[in-house]
Scaffold this motif. Structure first.
Motif, PDB file in Angstrom:
ATOM      1  N   THR A  96       7.216   2.104 -16.913  1.00 27.52           N
ATOM      2  CA  THR A  96       7.696   1.114 -15.950  1.00 27.52           C
ATOM      3  C   THR A  96       7.213   1.436 -14.549  1.00 27.52           C
ATOM      4  O   THR A  96       6.848   0.528 -13.777  1.00 27.52           O
ATOM      5  N   ASN A  97       7.189   2.708 -14.185  1.00 26.76           N
ATOM      6  CA  ASN A  97       6.660   3.074 -12.875  1.00 26.76           C
ATOM      7  C   ASN A  97       5.165   2.786 -12.769  1.00 26.76           C
ATOM      8  O   ASN A  97       4.671   2.444 -11.698  1.00 26.76           O
ATOM      9  N   ILE A  98       4.450   2.901 -13.885  1.00 30.36           N
ATOM     10  CA  ILE A  98       3.036   2.513 -13.886  1.00 30.36           C
ATOM     11  C   ILE A  98       2.909   1.012 -13.648  1.00 30.36           C
ATOM     12  O   ILE A  98       2.064   0.563 -12.853  1.00 30.36           O
ATOM     13  N   ILE A  99       3.738   0.213 -14.323  1.00 31.52           N
ATOM     14  CA  ILE A  99       3.724  -1.238 -14.112  1.00 31.52           C
ATOM     15  C   ILE A  99       3.999  -1.557 -12.643  1.00 31.52           C
ATOM     16  O   ILE A  99       3.311  -2.380 -12.031  1.00 31.52           O
ATOM     17  N   VAL A 100       5.008  -0.911 -12.090  1.00 31.61           N
ATOM     18  CA  VAL A 100       5.365  -1.122 -10.682  1.00 31.61           C
ATOM     19  C   VAL A 100       4.199  -0.760  -9.772  1.00 31.61           C
ATOM     20  O   VAL A 100       3.832  -1.520  -8.865  1.00 31.61           O
ATOM     21  N   THR A 101       3.598   0.394 -10.018  1.00 29.03           N
ATOM     22  CA  THR A 101       2.533   0.885  -9.142  1.00 29.03           C
ATOM     23  C   THR A 101       1.278   0.022  -9.243  1.00 29.03           C
ATOM     24  O   THR A 101       0.621  -0.247  -8.233  1.00 29.03           O
ATOM     25  N   VAL A 102       0.950  -0.408 -10.455  1.00 28.62           N
ATOM     26  CA  VAL A 102      -0.196  -1.316 -10.621  1.00 28.62           C
ATOM     27  C   VAL A 102       0.085  -2.627  -9.889  1.00 28.62           C
ATOM     28  O   VAL A 102      -0.805  -3.188  -9.230  1.00 28.62           O
ATOM     29  N   TYR A 103       1.309  -3.113  -9.986  1.00 27.50           N
ATOM     30  CA  TYR A 103       1.684  -4.353  -9.295  1.00 27.50           C
ATOM     31  C   TYR A 103       1.449  -4.223  -7.799  1.00 27.50           C
ATOM     32  O   TYR A 103       0.829  -5.095  -7.174  1.00 27.50           O
ATOM     33  N   PHE A 104       1.929  -3.145  -7.202  1.00 27.82           N
ATOM     34  CA  PHE A 104       1.775  -2.970  -5.757  1.00 27.82           C
ATOM     35  C   PHE A 104       0.324  -2.728  -5.371  1.00 27.82           C
ATOM     36  O   PHE A 104      -0.122  -3.146  -4.290  1.00 27.82           O
ATOM     37  N   THR A 105      -0.430  -2.082  -6.254  1.00 27.40           N
ATOM     38  CA  THR A 105      -1.854  -1.883  -5.991  1.00 27.40           C
ATOM     39  C   THR A 105      -2.577  -3.226  -5.948  1.00 27.40           C
ATOM     40  O   THR A 105      -3.404  -3.480  -5.063  1.00 27.40           O
ATOM     41  N   VAL A 106      -2.259  -4.102  -6.907  1.00 21.42           N
ATOM     42  CA  VAL A 106      -2.852  -5.441  -6.928  1.00 21.42           C
ATOM     43  C   VAL A 106      -2.452  -6.217  -5.683  1.00 21.42           C
ATOM     44  O   VAL A 106      -3.286  -6.892  -5.057  1.00 21.42           O
ATOM     45  N   GLN A 107      -1.174  -6.123  -5.291  1.00 18.42           N
ATOM     46  CA  GLN A 107      -0.704  -6.830  -4.100  1.00 18.42           C
ATOM     47  C   GLN A 107      -1.422  -6.355  -2.846  1.00 18.42           C
ATOM     48  O   GLN A 107      -1.630  -7.119  -1.903  1.00 18.42           O
ATOM     49  N   THR A 108      -1.795  -5.093  -2.816  1.00 26.39           N
ATOM     50  CA  THR A 108      -2.477  -4.533  -1.660  1.00 26.39           C
ATOM     51  C   THR A 108      -3.850  -5.155  -1.461  1.00 26.39           C
ATOM     52  O   THR A 108      -4.267  -5.423  -0.326  1.00 26.39           O
ATOM     53  N   PHE A 109      -4.552  -5.432  -2.546  1.00 32.71           N
ATOM     54  CA  PHE A 109      -5.944  -5.857  -2.447  1.00 32.71           C
ATOM     55  C   PHE A 109      -6.179  -7.342  -2.723  1.00 32.71           C
ATOM     56  O   PHE A 109      -7.265  -7.845  -2.456  1.00 32.71           O
ATOM     57  N   LYS A 110      -5.188  -8.048  -3.249  1.00 29.19           N
ATOM     58  CA  LYS A 110      -5.407  -9.462  -3.554  1.00 29.19           C
ATOM     59  C   LYS A 110      -5.486 -10.269  -2.266  1.00 29.19           C
ATOM     60  O   LYS A 110      -4.799  -9.980  -1.281  1.00 29.19           O
ATOM     61  N   LYS A 111      -6.336 -11.298  -2.274  1.00 24.53           N
ATOM     62  CA  LYS A 111      -6.547 -12.109  -1.075  1.00 24.53           C
ATOM     63  C   LYS A 111      -5.483 -13.180  -0.933  1.00 24.53           C
ATOM     64  O   LYS A 111      -5.000 -13.465   0.152  1.00 24.53           O
ATOM     65  N   SER A 112      -5.129 -13.798  -2.040  1.00 19.46           N
ATOM     66  CA  SER A 112      -4.141 -14.864  -1.988  1.00 19.46           C
ATOM     67  C   SER A 112      -2.736 -14.298  -2.097  1.00 19.46           C
ATOM     68  O   SER A 112      -2.490 -13.327  -2.810  1.00 19.46           O
ATOM     69  N   SER A 113      -1.802 -14.907  -1.391  1.00 21.02           N
ATOM     70  CA  SER A 113      -0.407 -14.475  -1.450  1.00 21.02           C
ATOM     71  C   SER A 113       0.374 -15.243  -2.509  1.00 21.02           C
ATOM     72  O   SER A 113       1.554 -14.982  -2.730  1.00 21.02           O
ATOM     73  N   ASN A 114      -0.301 -16.214  -3.162  1.00 23.65           N
ATOM     74  CA  ASN A 114       0.378 -17.001  -4.192  1.00 23.65           C
ATOM     75  C   ASN A 114       0.631 -16.154  -5.440  1.00 23.65           C
ATOM     76  O   ASN A 114      -0.235 -15.410  -5.883  1.00 23.65           O
ATOM     77  N   GLU A 115       1.790 -16.292  -5.999  1.00 29.41           N
ATOM     78  CA  GLU A 115       2.145 -15.540  -7.196  1.00 29.41           C
ATOM     79  C   GLU A 115       3.136 -16.340  -8.016  1.00 29.41           C
ATOM     80  O   GLU A 115       4.021 -16.996  -7.467  1.00 29.41           O
ATOM     81  N   LYS A 116       2.958 -16.302  -9.312  1.00 29.71           N
ATOM     82  CA  LYS A 116       3.883 -17.010 -10.190  1.00 29.71           C
ATOM     83  C   LYS A 116       5.282 -16.419 -10.061  1.00 29.71           C
ATOM     84  O   LYS A 116       5.481 -15.221 -10.177  1.00 29.71           O
ATOM     85  N   LEU A 124       0.829  -1.206   0.000  1.00 24.48           N
ATOM     86  CA  LEU A 124       0.000   0.000   0.000  1.00 24.48           C
ATOM     87  C   LEU A 124       0.863   1.255   0.000  1.00 24.48           C
ATOM     88  O   LEU A 124       0.614   2.195  -0.770  1.00 24.48           O
ATOM     89  N   LEU A 125       1.873   1.275   0.842  1.00 26.10           N
ATOM     90  CA  LEU A 125       2.769   2.424   0.925  1.00 26.10           C
ATOM     91  C   LEU A 125       3.471   2.677  -0.407  1.00 26.10           C
ATOM     92  O   LEU A 125       3.534   3.817  -0.894  1.00 26.10           O
ATOM     93  N   PHE A 126       3.967   1.600  -1.017  1.00 29.30           N
ATOM     94  CA  PHE A 126       4.676   1.730  -2.284  1.00 29.30           C
ATOM     95  C   PHE A 126       3.723   2.141  -3.407  1.00 29.30           C
ATOM     96  O   PHE A 126       4.098   2.916  -4.297  1.00 29.30           O
ATOM     97  N   ALA A 127       2.496   1.603  -3.382  1.00 29.89           N
ATOM     98  CA  ALA A 127       1.505   1.964  -4.398  1.00 29.89           C
ATOM     99  C   ALA A 127       1.154   3.446  -4.308  1.00 29.89           C
ATOM    100  O   ALA A 127       1.092   4.149  -5.324  1.00 29.89           O
ATOM    101  N   LEU A 128       0.942   3.932  -3.103  1.00 36.86           N
ATOM    102  CA  LEU A 128       0.612   5.348  -2.913  1.00 36.86           C
ATOM    103  C   LEU A 128       1.760   6.243  -3.363  1.00 36.86           C
ATOM    104  O   LEU A 128       1.542   7.289  -3.994  1.00 36.86           O
ATOM    105  N   THR A 129       2.973   5.821  -3.051  1.00 34.21           N
ATOM    106  CA  THR A 129       4.152   6.587  -3.481  1.00 34.21           C
ATOM    107  C   THR A 129       4.222   6.647  -5.002  1.00 34.21           C
ATOM    108  O   THR A 129       4.476   7.707  -5.587  1.00 34.21           O
ATOM    109  N   GLY A 130       3.983   5.506  -5.638  1.00 33.31           N
ATOM    110  CA  GLY A 130       4.032   5.449  -7.087  1.00 33.31           C
ATOM    111  C   GLY A 130       2.968   6.303  -7.750  1.00 33.31           C
ATOM    112  O   GLY A 130       3.258   7.069  -8.679  1.00 33.31           O
ATOM    113  N   TRP A 131       1.718   6.186  -7.281  1.00 33.94           N
ATOM    114  CA  TRP A 131       0.645   6.972  -7.888  1.00 33.94           C
ATOM    115  C   TRP A 131       0.877   8.461  -7.691  1.00 33.94           C
ATOM    116  O   TRP A 131       0.613   9.260  -8.602  1.00 33.94           O
TER     117      TRP A 131
END
Length: 199
Positions: free
Chosen positions: A47-67, A7-14
């Motif tokens: 690339t910063n958009i990709i990073v920020t979207v990634y962290f945004t998804v990580q903030t709200f996703k329920k499962s911690s599993n990731e490829k 969440l912190l990283f996503a907010l920083t990115g946005w």
């Protein structure tokens, strides 16, 4: 802790991306649409958009599993942003005020945050060298886009890909060096990941 950091990283990115967009719109001598296209023509921004979207998804996703490998690919991309800026582009301008803050966030702070996050949370044991070719699709497509658009718009987002100034041959040579750097950096991350990921 992982979600809090995400969440912190996503907010920083946005904050950095949106503020940079408004600064560019405010200071541009071109039309709104041309400025917007140019904004989204920078590898740093994309690339910063990709990073920020990634962290945004990580903030709200329920499962911690990731490829395994997704975070590593993103880390390679943003590391290239940071390293090329520090060694090739930092000396080309001297921003001040809010622009300086945003500049440091996009090119220094966020790459460092991603690197820390990668070290803590990437599933390093399953990283594969064969994934590098897939990771290369994004930067190769990006290079093709800026060269094609630049050929009729005259705008090249970075000096080392400016065909008008250096000629196509020199730009392609520069691109090959950056491509080689991408592959070497990817190999390094995978190797470090395999070494540090061992239990």
């Amino acid at each position: 802790m992982k979600k809090t950091l995400s969440l912190l990283f996503a907010l920083t990115g946005w904050f950095a991306i949106i503020t940079q967009y408004f600064l560019m719109i405010r200071n541009s001598e071109f039309s709104f649409w041309e400025t917007t296209i140019r904004f989204f023509s920078y590898f740093t921004i994309l690339t910063n958009i990709i990073v920020t979207v990634y962290f945004t998804v990580q903030t709200f996703k329920k499962s911690s599993n990731e490829k395994s490998g997704i975070l590593t690919a993103i880390t390679v991309y943003i590391s290239i942003v940071g390293l090329i800026y520090q060694f090739l582009l930092r000396s080309t301008w001297n921003p001040s005020g809010m622009q300086k803050l945003v500049d440091e966030l996009l090119h220094s702070v966020i790459p460092l945050l991603v690197l820390i996050y990668w070290y803590w949370y990437e599933n390093k044991n399953n990283l594969k060298y064969g994934s590098i070719l897939k990771w290369a699709i994004y930067p190769v497509l990006y290079l093709g886009y800026i060269l094609i658009r630049g050929s009729f718009s005259g705008f090249y987002p970075y000096p080392f890909v400016d065909v008008a100034s250096f000629g196509l041959t020199n730009v392609l040579i520069n691109s090959l060096w950056i491509t080689a750097f991408f592959f070497i950096l990817s190999l390094v991350f995978i190797k470090i990941g395999k070494l540090t990921g061992k239990s």
